[in-house]
Design a protein around this motif. Structure first.
Motif, PDB file in Angstrom:
ATOM      1  N   UNK A  20       0.835  -1.198   0.000  1.00  0.00           N
ATOM      2  CA  UNK A  20       0.000   0.000   0.000  1.00  0.00           C
ATOM      3  C   UNK A  20       0.875   1.255   0.000  1.00  0.00           C
ATOM      4  N   UNK A  21       1.881   1.261   0.880  1.00  0.00           N
ATOM      5  CA  UNK A  21       2.781   2.414   0.945  1.00  0.00           C
ATOM      6  C   UNK A  21       3.524   2.612  -0.369  1.00  0.00           C
ATOM      7  N   UNK A  22       3.993   1.524  -0.915  1.00  0.00           N
ATOM      8  CA  UNK A  22       4.714   1.593  -2.187  1.00  0.00           C
ATOM      9  C   UNK A  22       3.761   2.043  -3.302  1.00  0.00           C
ATOM     10  N   UNK A  23       2.516   1.603  -3.201  1.00  0.00           N
ATOM     11  CA  UNK A  23       1.516   1.986  -4.190  1.00  0.00           C
ATOM     12  C   UNK A  23       1.289   3.491  -4.202  1.00  0.00           C
ATOM     13  N   UNK A  24       1.346   4.106  -3.022  1.00  0.00           N
ATOM     14  CA  UNK A  24       1.180   5.563  -2.973  1.00  0.00           C
ATOM     15  C   UNK A  24       2.350   6.254  -3.670  1.00  0.00           C
ATOM     16  N   UNK A  25       3.544   5.670  -3.520  1.00  0.00           N
ATOM     17  CA  UNK A  25       4.706   6.225  -4.229  1.00  0.00           C
ATOM     18  C   UNK A  25       4.506   6.116  -5.747  1.00  0.00           C
ATOM     19  N   UNK A  26       4.059   4.938  -6.182  1.00  0.00           N
ATOM     20  CA  UNK A  26       3.787   4.758  -7.610  1.00  0.00           C
ATOM     21  C   UNK A  26       2.676   5.707  -8.070  1.00  0.00           C
ATOM     22  N   UNK A  27       1.710   5.962  -7.169  1.00  0.00           N
ATOM     23  CA  UNK A  27       0.611   6.874  -7.525  1.00  0.00           C
ATOM     24  C   UNK A  27       1.159   8.270  -7.790  1.00  0.00           C
ATOM     25  N   UNK A  28       2.158   8.670  -7.002  1.00  0.00           N
ATOM     26  CA  UNK A  28       2.750   9.997  -7.217  1.00  0.00           C
ATOM     27  C   UNK A  28       3.502  10.017  -8.552  1.00  0.00           C
ATOM     28  N   UNK A  29       4.194   8.908  -8.846  1.00  0.00           N
ATOM     29  CA  UNK A  29       4.887   8.822 -10.144  1.00  0.00           C
ATOM     30  C   UNK A  29       3.858   8.954 -11.271  1.00  0.00           C
ATOM     31  N   UNK A  30       2.733   8.266 -11.099  1.00  0.00           N
ATOM     32  CA  UNK A  30       1.659   8.313 -12.100  1.00  0.00           C
ATOM     33  C   UNK A  30       1.087   9.732 -12.196  1.00  0.00           C
ATOM     34  N   UNK A  31       0.886  10.352 -11.038  1.00  0.00           N
ATOM     35  CA  UNK A  31       0.308  11.699 -11.002  1.00  0.00           C
ATOM     36  C   UNK A  31       1.233  12.705 -11.683  1.00  0.00           C
ATOM     37  N   UNK A  32       2.540  12.555 -11.436  1.00  0.00           N
ATOM     38  CA  UNK A  32       3.497  13.484 -12.042  1.00  0.00           C
ATOM     39  C   UNK A  32       3.395  13.428 -13.568  1.00  0.00           C
ATOM     40  N   UNK A 258      11.042  18.992 -17.607  1.00  0.00           N
ATOM     41  CA  UNK A 258      12.331  18.569 -17.049  1.00  0.00           C
ATOM     42  C   UNK A 258      12.258  18.433 -15.532  1.00  0.00           C
ATOM     43  N   UNK A 259      11.551  19.402 -14.917  1.00  0.00           N
ATOM     44  CA  UNK A 259      11.444  19.353 -13.459  1.00  0.00           C
ATOM     45  C   UNK A 259      10.652  18.125 -13.014  1.00  0.00           C
ATOM     46  N   UNK A 260       9.525  17.902 -13.714  1.00  0.00           N
ATOM     47  CA  UNK A 260       8.702  16.737 -13.364  1.00  0.00           C
ATOM     48  C   UNK A 260       9.459  15.452 -13.656  1.00  0.00           C
ATOM     49  N   UNK A 261      10.195  15.452 -14.766  1.00  0.00           N
ATOM     50  CA  UNK A 261      10.989  14.262 -15.117  1.00  0.00           C
ATOM     51  C   UNK A 261      12.008  13.942 -14.038  1.00  0.00           C
ATOM     52  N   UNK A 262      12.671  14.989 -13.530  1.00  0.00           N
ATOM     53  CA  UNK A 262      13.670  14.800 -12.474  1.00  0.00           C
ATOM     54  C   UNK A 262      12.994  14.251 -11.209  1.00  0.00           C
ATOM     55  N   UNK A 263      11.856  14.840 -10.897  1.00  0.00           N
ATOM     56  CA  UNK A 263      11.117  14.418  -9.711  1.00  0.00           C
ATOM     57  C   UNK A 263      10.668  12.958  -9.836  1.00  0.00           C
ATOM     58  N   UNK A 264      10.187  12.608 -11.035  1.00  0.00           N
ATOM     59  CA  UNK A 264       9.751  11.219 -11.258  1.00  0.00           C
ATOM     60  C   UNK A 264      10.925  10.260 -11.151  1.00  0.00           C
ATOM     61  N   UNK A 265      12.065  10.706 -11.676  1.00  0.00           N
ATOM     62  CA  UNK A 265      13.265   9.877 -11.586  1.00  0.00           C
ATOM     63  C   UNK A 265      13.631   9.603 -10.140  1.00  0.00           C
ATOM     64  N   UNK A 266      13.559  10.674  -9.324  1.00  0.00           N
ATOM     65  CA  UNK A 266      13.884  10.511  -7.900  1.00  0.00           C
ATOM     66  C   UNK A 266      12.897   9.569  -7.226  1.00  0.00           C
ATOM     67  N   UNK A 267      11.613   9.743  -7.562  1.00  0.00           N
ATOM     68  CA  UNK A 267      10.586   8.877  -6.963  1.00  0.00           C
ATOM     69  C   UNK A 267      10.785   7.420  -7.375  1.00  0.00           C
ATOM     70  N   UNK A 268      11.144   7.222  -8.643  1.00  0.00           N
ATOM     71  CA  UNK A 268      11.399   5.852  -9.116  1.00  0.00           C
ATOM     72  C   UNK A 268      12.574   5.259  -8.355  1.00  0.00           C
ATOM     73  N   UNK A 269      13.581   6.098  -8.118  1.00  0.00           N
ATOM     74  CA  UNK A 269      14.761   5.628  -7.377  1.00  0.00           C
ATOM     75  C   UNK A 269      14.369   5.243  -5.944  1.00  0.00           C
ATOM     76  N   UNK A 270      13.576   6.125  -5.314  1.00  0.00           N
ATOM     77  CA  UNK A 270      13.126   5.842  -3.942  1.00  0.00           C
ATOM     78  C   UNK A 270      12.301   4.551  -3.924  1.00  0.00           C
ATOM     79  N   UNK A 271      11.414   4.407  -4.919  1.00  0.00           N
ATOM     80  CA  UNK A 271      10.594   3.188  -4.986  1.00  0.00           C
ATOM     81  C   UNK A 271      11.485   1.958  -5.112  1.00  0.00           C
ATOM     82  N   UNK A 272      12.491   2.084  -5.959  1.00  0.00           N
ATOM     83  CA  UNK A 272      13.424   0.973  -6.154  1.00  0.00           C
ATOM     84  C   UNK A 272      14.134   0.605  -4.867  1.00  0.00           C
ATOM     85  N   UNK A 274      13.058   1.204  -1.836  1.00  0.00           N
ATOM     86  CA  UNK A 274      12.076   0.616  -0.905  1.00  0.00           C
ATOM     87  C   UNK A 274      11.854  -0.867  -1.230  1.00  0.00           C
ATOM     88  N   UNK A 275      11.590  -1.156  -2.519  1.00  0.00           N
ATOM     89  CA  UNK A 275      11.353  -2.555  -2.915  1.00  0.00           C
ATOM     90  C   UNK A 275      12.589  -3.393  -2.597  1.00  0.00           C
TER      91      UNK A 275
END
Lengths: 377, 242
Positions: A20-32, A258-272, A274-275
Motif C-alpha cells: 500500500x505504501x509503495x503503491x502511494x509512491x507509484x501513484x505519485x509517479x503516475x500523477x506526475x 524537465x522538473x517533473x521528469x527529475x522528480x519522477x526519476x527521484x521517486x522511481x529511485x526511492x521506490x526501487x 524501498x522494494x
C-alpha cells in the motif's frame, strides 16, 4: 505449491501494508506524468481550438505564446486579400483578475474575430456561442459561473451565455471568450486605469492592435503555398499551427517537463530502494529456510524465482494501489491530471523493472547463504 | 551392498598455527538397511565427516561412493552434488528445521517440489509418508502446533520423501526427552529395515546406542574401527504399522 505465495501468506498484513505504501509512491509517479500530460493538453488548447492554419505575428518575434507581439489591425484585411485564405481573424489574449460576488476570479480572456468567429470551434458544452457583438462571454466551467450570470470586466457587464470544459490557458487559468472588440475595450479600460495610478509619463500606452492574425487556408489549397505568399509581407513573420504549438511547449511546459521528469526519476529511485530493502529483508528473514532448501539440493532457479516472484508481486500489488488511487483521487487535483493507457503502461513497466532490479541484491544474498548454515543449530 | 562409502578422506581447515585437521585418512562404509552411529566429543570431526559424506563440502583428498557410484574422487566432484543431494540423500537435523509458514504436509511436499514433482501425486505421497510416521492427523498443523517429537517425525518424513538410499542425521535426538529420543531411533531402525535405507546418525546420546547396528567413534579427526551392536530395540506399540 508456490513457496513465494506461501511465504507471503504467512506475513500477509505486513506485505499488504508495504504494498500500500509503495503503491502511494507509484501513484505519485503516475500523477506526475498525468500532471505533465495535463499541462501539455491545457497549453495547446488555445492553439488547437483556434482552427487556424497560419499565425501572422510581429516581425522578429515568435508570437504571443513566446513573447510580446503586436500587429497592425489592418493586417487582418490584408491577409484576407491573399489568394487561398478562407478567413483571417485577429487574436489577442491577456489575463485579469476581476472581482465577482465578493471573490477574486482569475481568467485568461481571448478575443474572437466577430462576426465570422463566434466561438463555435471552442467547444461549448452548455449554453451557446456568442450571438451578439457586445456584452456576451463564454467561459470555462471551472470558473464557477452559471449560465446567465453577469460578470463585470473593465467597466461593462458581460453575460455568461456559454460554458465549456477543459478550456484553460498554458498557465492553467480558465479561459473566457469575448469578441475581439470587447477584449480591446476591456484592455483599454484596464490600461487607462493602470496609467491613472502611475505618475504622468509612466506606463505603456494602450495596445495599438491585435497580438496576431489567425489565418485559415481555403479547403483544397496548400498551406505551404499560402504561407509562401505571405513571404512578401515584410512587417510580419508567419508560423504554422505546429510551430506555435512547439513555441508553447518549448517555453513554460518544457521547463516543467524537465522538473517533473527529475522528480519522477527521484521517486522511481526511492521506490526501487524501498522494494529492494523490503525484498532484501524478507530474504534475510528466510536465511535458514533458504539454507535448508540449498542443503536439500534445491536448484538455484527455485530460490531465485521465489525471491523475484515476491518482488514482482509486491510491485504489481503496489501498481494496483496506484491505479486505484489514480481513479479515485486524481480528479480532485486542482490542475488537470491526464492519465492515459500509455502512462499506465509506462508505470506498470517501471514497476516490473524496479522489482527485477531491486531483487538483484536479495538474490545475490540468497546465493551466498551456505547450505551448512542449517547445521549451525 | 554398500549404500555409502567414504575412503581415505582428509580435510584440514586453516593454515599455519591455525591449522586444524578435521578428518585424517577416514574410511567408512555403511550397508543398505544399516543404522550406524557416529560418536565422538565436540571437535572430533563428526560434523565434518557428515557434511563430507552428505556432499555439502568436498574433502581435500579421498573418495565418496553413493549407492555404488563414485561421486567424489581426489577431493573433486564427479557429478552434480546438488542433484545427488536432492534425490539420493535425506537430511535430519538436531532441530526439525521445518519451514514455519508451511503445514506439516507442505513441509514434506517441499522435498517433492525441489525435485520438480507437483500436484496430486506429490500430495498423496506426502500424506502417505506422514501416515507411515503416525502423523496423518497432523498434516494440516503448522510446526508451532506440533510437539518436538512430532516436528522431528515431520522432518524425517521430509528426508524420506524421495526414497533416498541414505539418510544422514545430525544429533536428531538432542532436543528430545528420553522417550521421544527412543521413538525417533526406533523410527530410523524401522525405516532402515523396511525400506533398505542406510542411516548414519551423529549423536552424543548414549541412551539410544542400543538402536544402532554399528557404532563408529571419532577423535581428533581419526575414525576408530566400527563396533558391532548386539541387541536392537523393538518397535513400541504406539507407533503405527507401515
Amino acid at each position: 505449491m508456490n513457496l513465494a505465495y506461501l511465504d507471503l501468506r504467512h506475513q500477509l498484513r505486513r506485505f499488504v501494508a508495504t504494498a500500500f505504501g509503495l503503491g502511494l509512491l507509484f501513484a505519485i509517479v503516475l500523477a506526475m506524468g498525468g500532471i505533465y500530460r495535463g499541462m501539455v493538453e491545457d497549453a495547446v488548447v488555445l492553439v488547437e481550438r483556434s482552427g487556424a492554419d497560419l499565425w501572422l505575428v510581429q516581425r522578429g518575434t515568435r508570437g504571443p505564446f513566446a513573447e510580446r507581439s503586436t500587429v497592425p489591425a489592418v493586417l487582418e484585411d490584408r491577409a484576407r486579400a491573399v489568394a487561398g485564405v478562407a478567413w483571417a481573424h485577429p487574436f489577442s489574449s491577456f489575463t485579469l483578475e476581476p472581482e465577482h460576488a465578493g471573490r477574486s476570479l482569475r481568467l485568461t480572456l481571448v478575443g474572437l474575430g466577430w462576426p465570422d468567429d463566434r466561438g463555435a470551434s471552442i467547444g461549448v458544452t452548455r449554453g451557446r456561442a456568442l450571438e451578439r457583438s457586445r456584452g456576451e462571454i463564454v467561459v470555462d466551467a471551472s470558473l464557477g459561473l452559471a449560465l446567465g450570470e453577469t460578470l463585470t470586466l473593465g467597466d461593462d457587464p458581460y453575460r455568461v451565455v456559454g460554458l465549456g470544459a477543459g478550456l484553460v490557458a498554458s498557465g492553467g487559468d480558465p479561459l473566457g471568450f469575448v469578441t475581439h472588440a470587447d477584449l480591446e475595450r476591456i484592455q483599454s479600460y484596464l490600461a487607462a486605469d493602470a496609467r491613472r495610478a502611475l505618475p504622468p509619463g509612466d506606463g505603456d500606452a494602450a495596445p495599438s492592435g491585435p497580438q496576431a492574425i489567425l489565418v485559415r487556408v481555403a479547403p483544397g489549397t496548400s498551406v505551404a503555398a499560402v504561407r509562401g505568399r505571405f513571404a512578401s509581407f515584410t512587417d510580419v513573420d508567419v508560423y504554422s499551427q505546429s510551430d506555435e504549438r512547439s513555441f508553447l511547449l518549448e517555453g513554460v511546459v518544457d521547463k516543467a517537463r524537465r522538473q517533473i521528469g527529475l522528480f519522477r526519476g527521484l521517486l522511481a529511485l526511492v521506490s526501487g530502494i524501498v522494494v529492494s530493502l523490503v525484498v532484501f529483508n524478507m530474504t534475510v528473514a528466510k536465511t535458514r529456510e533458504i539454507a535448508l532448501l540449498k542443503l536439500m539440493g534445491a536448484r538455484t532457479r527455485l530460490i531465485v524465482s521465489m525471491i523475484v516472484q515476491q518482488a514482482l508481486l509486491l510491485s504489481v500489488l503496489a501498481y494496483g494501489v496506484a491505479f486505484a488511487a489514480s481513479q479515485v483521487a486524481f480528479g480532485l487535483f486542482p490542475r488537470r491530471v491526464v492519465v492515459g493507457p500509455e502512462e499506465l503502461a509506462g508505470v506498470f513497466v517501471l514497476a516490473v523493472g524496479i522489482a527485477l532490479v531491486a531483487s538483484l541484491a536479495a538474490v545475490r544474498r540468497a546465493l551466498q547463504i551456505p547450505p551448512t548454515t542449517i547445521l549451525a543449530g | 551392498m554398500l549404500a555409502l562409502r567414504g575412503e581415505r578422506l582428509d580435510k584440514t581447515y586453516g593454515a599455519g598455527d591455525n591449522r586444524v585437521v578435521a578428518l585424517s585418512d577416514v574410511t567408512l562404509g555403511v550397508e543398505a538397511g544399516e543404522v550406524a552411529a557416529l560418536l565422538g566429543p565436540s571437535g572430533s570431526g563428526k560434523s565434518t565427516l557428515l557434511t563430507t559424506l552428505g556432499l555439502l563440502q568436498l574433502p581435500d583428498r579421498g573418495s565418496v561412493w553413493l549407492a555404488g557410484r563414485e561421486v567424489v574422487v581426489g577431493g573433486r566432484a564427479l557429478a552434480d552434488l546438488s542433484a545427488l543431494r536432492r534425490s539420493q540423500i535425506g537430511f535430519v537435523f538436531q532441530k526439525a528445521n521445518l519451514v514455519p509458514f508451511l503445514s506439516a504436509l507442505e513441509n514434506v511436499m517441499v522435498a517433492f517440489e525441489i525435485n520438480g514433482q507437483r500436484g496430486r501425486v506429490a500430495r498423496r505421497h506426502a500424506l502417505d509418508l506422514l501416515g507411515y510416521l503416525g502423523l496423518a492427523d497432523r498434516a494440516d498443523h503448522r510446526p508451532d502446533e506440533l510437539s518436538g517429537g512430532q516436528q522431528q517425525r515431520v522432518a524425517i518424513a521430509r528426508a524420506l520423501a524421495m526414497s533416498p538410499p541414505l539418510v544422514l542425521a545430525d544429533e536428531p535426538t538432542a532436543a528430545l526427552d528420553g522417550a521421544r529420543s527412543r521413538d525417533v531411533m526406533l523410527l530410523f531402525r524401522r525405516i532402515a529395515h523396511e525400506r533398505g535405507t542406510a542411516v548414519v546418525v551423529v549423536t552424543h546420546d548414549h541412551r539410544v546406542l542400543d538402536a544402532f547396528d554399528t557404532v563408529h567413534e571419532m577423535e581428533d579427526g581419526v575414525l576408530a574401527p566400527p563396533r558391532a551392536q548386539g541387541r536392537p530395540l523393538t518397535t513400541p506399540a504406539h507407533l503405527p504399522p507401515p
